[in-house]
Design a protein around this motif. Sequence first.
Motif, mmCIF file in Angstrom:
data_model
loop_
_atom_site.group_PDB
_atom_site.id
_atom_site.type_symbol
_atom_site.label_atom_id
_atom_site.label_comp_id
_atom_site.label_asym_id
_atom_site.label_seq_id
_atom_site.Cartn_x
_atom_site.Cartn_y
_atom_site.Cartn_z
ATOM 1 N N GLU A 181 -6.096 89.303 44.199
ATOM 2 C CA GLU A 181 -7.361 89.543 43.512
ATOM 3 C C GLU A 181 -7.136 90.166 42.134
ATOM 4 O OE1 GLU A 181 -10.439 88.706 44.271
ATOM 5 O OE2 GLU A 181 -9.781 87.684 46.107
ATOM 6 N N ALA A 182 -6.169 91.085 42.062
ATOM 7 C CA ALA A 182 -5.879 91.714 40.771
ATOM 8 C C ALA A 182 -5.322 90.692 39.775
ATOM 9 C CB ALA A 182 -4.884 92.859 40.965
ATOM 10 N N ASP A 183 -4.399 89.818 40.253
ATOM 11 C CA ASP A 183 -3.859 88.777 39.371
ATOM 12 C C ASP A 183 -4.956 87.815 38.913
ATOM 13 O OD1 ASP A 183 -1.382 89.908 39.676
ATOM 14 O OD2 ASP A 183 -0.723 88.516 41.247
ATOM 15 N N LYS A 184 -5.873 87.491 39.848
ATOM 16 C CA LYS A 184 -6.978 86.596 39.497
ATOM 17 C C LYS A 184 -7.839 87.208 38.393
ATOM 18 C CE LYS A 184 -11.119 84.496 41.532
ATOM 19 N NZ LYS A 184 -11.903 84.338 42.766
ATOM 20 N N VAL A 185 -8.176 88.466 38.551
ATOM 21 C CA VAL A 185 -8.998 89.144 37.538
ATOM 22 C C VAL A 185 -8.266 89.189 36.197
ATOM 23 C CG1 VAL A 185 -10.028 91.365 36.914
ATOM 24 C CG2 VAL A 185 -10.267 90.501 39.244
ATOM 25 N N LEU A 186 -6.938 89.442 36.260
ATOM 26 C CA LEU A 186 -6.151 89.504 35.022
ATOM 27 C C LEU A 186 -6.134 88.158 34.310
ATOM 28 C CD1 LEU A 186 -4.285 91.194 33.232
ATOM 29 C CD2 LEU A 186 -2.367 90.469 34.659
ATOM 30 N N ILE A 187 -5.961 87.062 35.084
ATOM 31 C CA ILE A 187 -5.925 85.733 34.471
ATOM 32 C C ILE A 187 -7.279 85.382 33.855
ATOM 33 C CG2 ILE A 187 -5.684 83.281 34.994
ATOM 34 C CD1 ILE A 187 -3.594 84.050 37.099
ATOM 35 N N VAL A 188 -8.365 85.690 34.603
ATOM 36 C CA VAL A 188 -9.705 85.391 34.095
ATOM 37 C C VAL A 188 -9.992 86.177 32.818
ATOM 38 C CG1 VAL A 188 -12.157 85.604 34.612
ATOM 39 C CG2 VAL A 188 -10.609 84.736 36.358
ATOM 40 N N LYS A 189 -9.642 87.466 32.845
ATOM 41 C CA LYS A 189 -9.891 88.294 31.658
ATOM 42 C C LYS A 189 -9.049 87.819 30.472
ATOM 43 C CE LYS A 189 -12.925 91.102 33.372
ATOM 44 N NZ LYS A 189 -14.310 91.095 32.870
ATOM 45 N N LYS A 190 -7.806 87.387 30.768
ATOM 46 C CA LYS A 190 -6.952 86.897 29.696
ATOM 47 C C LYS A 190 -7.521 85.617 29.091
ATOM 48 C CE LYS A 190 -2.156 85.635 28.721
ATOM 49 N NZ LYS A 190 -0.795 85.443 29.308
ATOM 50 N N ALA A 191 -8.023 84.709 29.977
ATOM 51 C CA ALA A 191 -8.628 83.470 29.483
ATOM 52 C C ALA A 191 -9.882 83.767 28.669
ATOM 53 C CB ALA A 191 -8.948 82.553 30.664
ATOM 54 N N GLU A 192 -10.701 84.695 29.163
ATOM 55 C CA GLU A 192 -11.909 85.059 28.423
ATOM 56 C C GLU A 192 -11.549 85.654 27.055
ATOM 57 O OE1 GLU A 192 -14.035 87.688 30.945
ATOM 58 O OE2 GLU A 192 -14.797 86.100 32.277
ATOM 59 N N ALA A 193 -10.520 86.502 27.031
ATOM 60 C CA ALA A 193 -10.103 87.095 25.757
ATOM 61 C C ALA A 193 -9.566 86.030 24.797
ATOM 62 C CB ALA A 193 -9.047 88.168 26.017
ATOM 63 N N GLU A 194 -8.803 85.069 25.341
ATOM 64 C CA GLU A 194 -8.259 84.005 24.496
ATOM 65 C C GLU A 194 -9.374 83.133 23.926
ATOM 66 O OE1 GLU A 194 -4.934 80.394 24.764
ATOM 67 O OE2 GLU A 194 -5.339 81.715 26.476
ATOM 68 N N ALA A 195 -10.377 82.809 24.791
ATOM 69 C CA ALA A 195 -11.505 82.013 24.316
ATOM 70 C C ALA A 195 -12.290 82.765 23.242
ATOM 71 C CB ALA A 195 -12.414 81.651 25.492
ATOM 72 N N GLU A 196 -12.506 84.041 23.463
ATOM 73 C CA GLU A 196 -13.216 84.845 22.475
ATOM 74 C C GLU A 196 -12.433 84.934 21.170
ATOM 75 O OE1 GLU A 196 -16.439 87.184 21.135
ATOM 76 O OE2 GLU A 196 -16.177 85.903 22.906
ATOM 77 N N SER A 197 -11.097 85.054 21.308
ATOM 78 C CA SER A 197 -10.255 85.128 20.110
ATOM 79 C C SER A 197 -10.331 83.827 19.301
ATOM 80 C CB SER A 197 -8.819 85.427 20.521
ATOM 81 O OG SER A 197 -7.959 85.409 19.403
ATOM 82 N N LYS A 198 -10.275 82.682 20.017
ATOM 83 C CA LYS A 198 -10.357 81.400 19.309
ATOM 84 C C LYS A 198 -11.720 81.216 18.654
ATOM 85 C CE LYS A 198 -6.938 78.969 22.134
ATOM 86 N NZ LYS A 198 -6.705 77.839 23.074
ATOM 87 N N TYR A 199 -12.758 81.649 19.393
ATOM 88 C CA TYR A 199 -14.103 81.534 18.819
ATOM 89 C C TYR A 199 -14.233 82.364 17.540
ATOM 90 C CZ TYR A 199 -19.090 82.402 18.236
ATOM 91 O OH TYR A 199 -20.344 82.543 17.718
ATOM 92 N N LEU A 200 -13.753 83.617 17.629
ATOM 93 C CA LEU A 200 -13.839 84.476 16.444
ATOM 94 C C LEU A 200 -12.952 83.946 15.323
ATOM 95 C CD1 LEU A 200 -13.807 87.991 18.156
ATOM 96 C CD2 LEU A 200 -15.772 86.750 17.207
ATOM 97 N N GLY A 201 -11.780 83.368 15.706
ATOM 98 C CA GLY A 201 -10.925 82.783 14.678
ATOM 99 C C GLY A 201 -11.606 81.611 13.975
ATOM 100 N N GLY A 202 -12.301 80.777 14.779
ATOM 101 C CA GLY A 202 -13.042 79.666 14.173
ATOM 102 C C GLY A 202 -14.150 80.141 13.264
ATOM 103 N N VAL A 203 -14.850 81.188 13.721
ATOM 104 C CA VAL A 203 -15.905 81.748 12.875
ATOM 105 C C VAL A 203 -15.321 82.274 11.569
ATOM 106 C CG1 VAL A 203 -17.621 83.587 12.705
ATOM 107 C CG2 VAL A 203 -17.404 82.274 14.837
ATOM 108 N N GLY A 204 -14.150 82.920 11.671
ATOM 109 C CA GLY A 204 -13.526 83.453 10.460
ATOM 110 C C GLY A 204 -13.098 82.353 9.493
ATOM 111 N N VAL A 205 -12.526 81.253 10.027
ATOM 112 C CA VAL A 205 -12.117 80.136 9.160
ATOM 113 C C VAL A 205 -13.329 79.512 8.491
ATOM 114 C CG1 VAL A 205 -11.082 77.840 9.175
ATOM 115 C CG2 VAL A 205 -10.004 79.694 10.455
ATOM 116 N N ALA A 206 -14.418 79.338 9.313
ATOM 117 C CA ALA A 206 -15.629 78.753 8.739
ATOM 118 C C ALA A 206 -16.192 79.626 7.617
ATOM 119 C CB ALA A 206 -16.674 78.562 9.840
ATOM 120 N N ARG A 207 -16.196 80.935 7.843
ATOM 121 C CA ARG A 207 -16.697 81.832 6.802
ATOM 122 C C ARG A 207 -15.787 81.817 5.578
ATOM 123 N NH1 ARG A 207 -18.492 87.123 10.449
ATOM 124 N NH2 ARG A 207 -20.328 86.128 11.427
#
Length: 292
Positions: A181-207
């Motif tokens: 369960e701990a590994d599952k939560v870690l993987i999900v949080k890591k994926a969410e952080a990566e998606a958020e990072s890519k989204y913010l990176g895209g927003v930054g490039v667009a700006r």
Amino acid sequence: MGNTFCLFCGCVEQSSVGIVEQWGRFHRVAQPGFQFFNPFVGECLAGILSTRISSLDVKIETKTKDNVFVQLICSIQYRVVKENADDAFYELQNPQEQIQAYVFDVARAIVPRMNLDELFEQKGEVAKGVMEELGKVMGEYGYSIEHILMVDIIPDPSVRRAMNEINAAQRLLLASEFKGEADKVLIVKKAEAEAESKYLGGVGVARQRQAITDGLRENILHFSNKVEGTSAKEVMDLIMITQYFDTIRDLGNSSKNTTVFIPHGPGHVRDISSQIRDGMMAASCAQVTDVE
């Protein structure tokens, strides 16, 4: 001080009673304190009984309902009843053996009806059953059963090892589930952080691109207003060529020893300017489409 006696008198100590006989028959119970005996009428002291609580440890080996051999250790606390001291003195020659025999009989009748887990959970019920049966029997002989304690339950060594292994396996399984369960939560949080990072990176490039476009537009308008007779296309070509040479300069000043081969010449500069201008126009059209 102890019990002290002579032919005509004696002293019975506290927590004891004396058995007085007359011509070989039971006559009376001598209470604690100073006592007189009349030898002329055949009185004599036959013995002393302690009325203190005594303890007897009994080890019982029996089998449970699920065919597990166990050893029970019982502690029986008993005492002589003062009012029935004559029964305790004359009826039983060895009360410890009698108590032990009855404990064996009762425990071996109760324990085989339980499995091992029930025996550990209900050992108080076993002690209660032994006390009830033993109290009835020993009460007829002048003894009172005060308490019965089930001190320990000792299964066979192989059974204890198996129980420990089962317990260890269950704890390892539980630990694995928590770790999963701990590994599952870690993987999900890591994926969410990566998606958020890519989204913010895209927003930054667009700006960034939007800022570059806005800056070029302002420069073109400013240059066109300051220099008469120039068109927006000419100003755009000049800016692109300036940026091209700035890029060449930055590559040459770079601290890394990297060789870059690019076409260079008047015609190539014009082609690069067209390519950059077309790319900027396509990017602007794509941004307008996204906004709509």
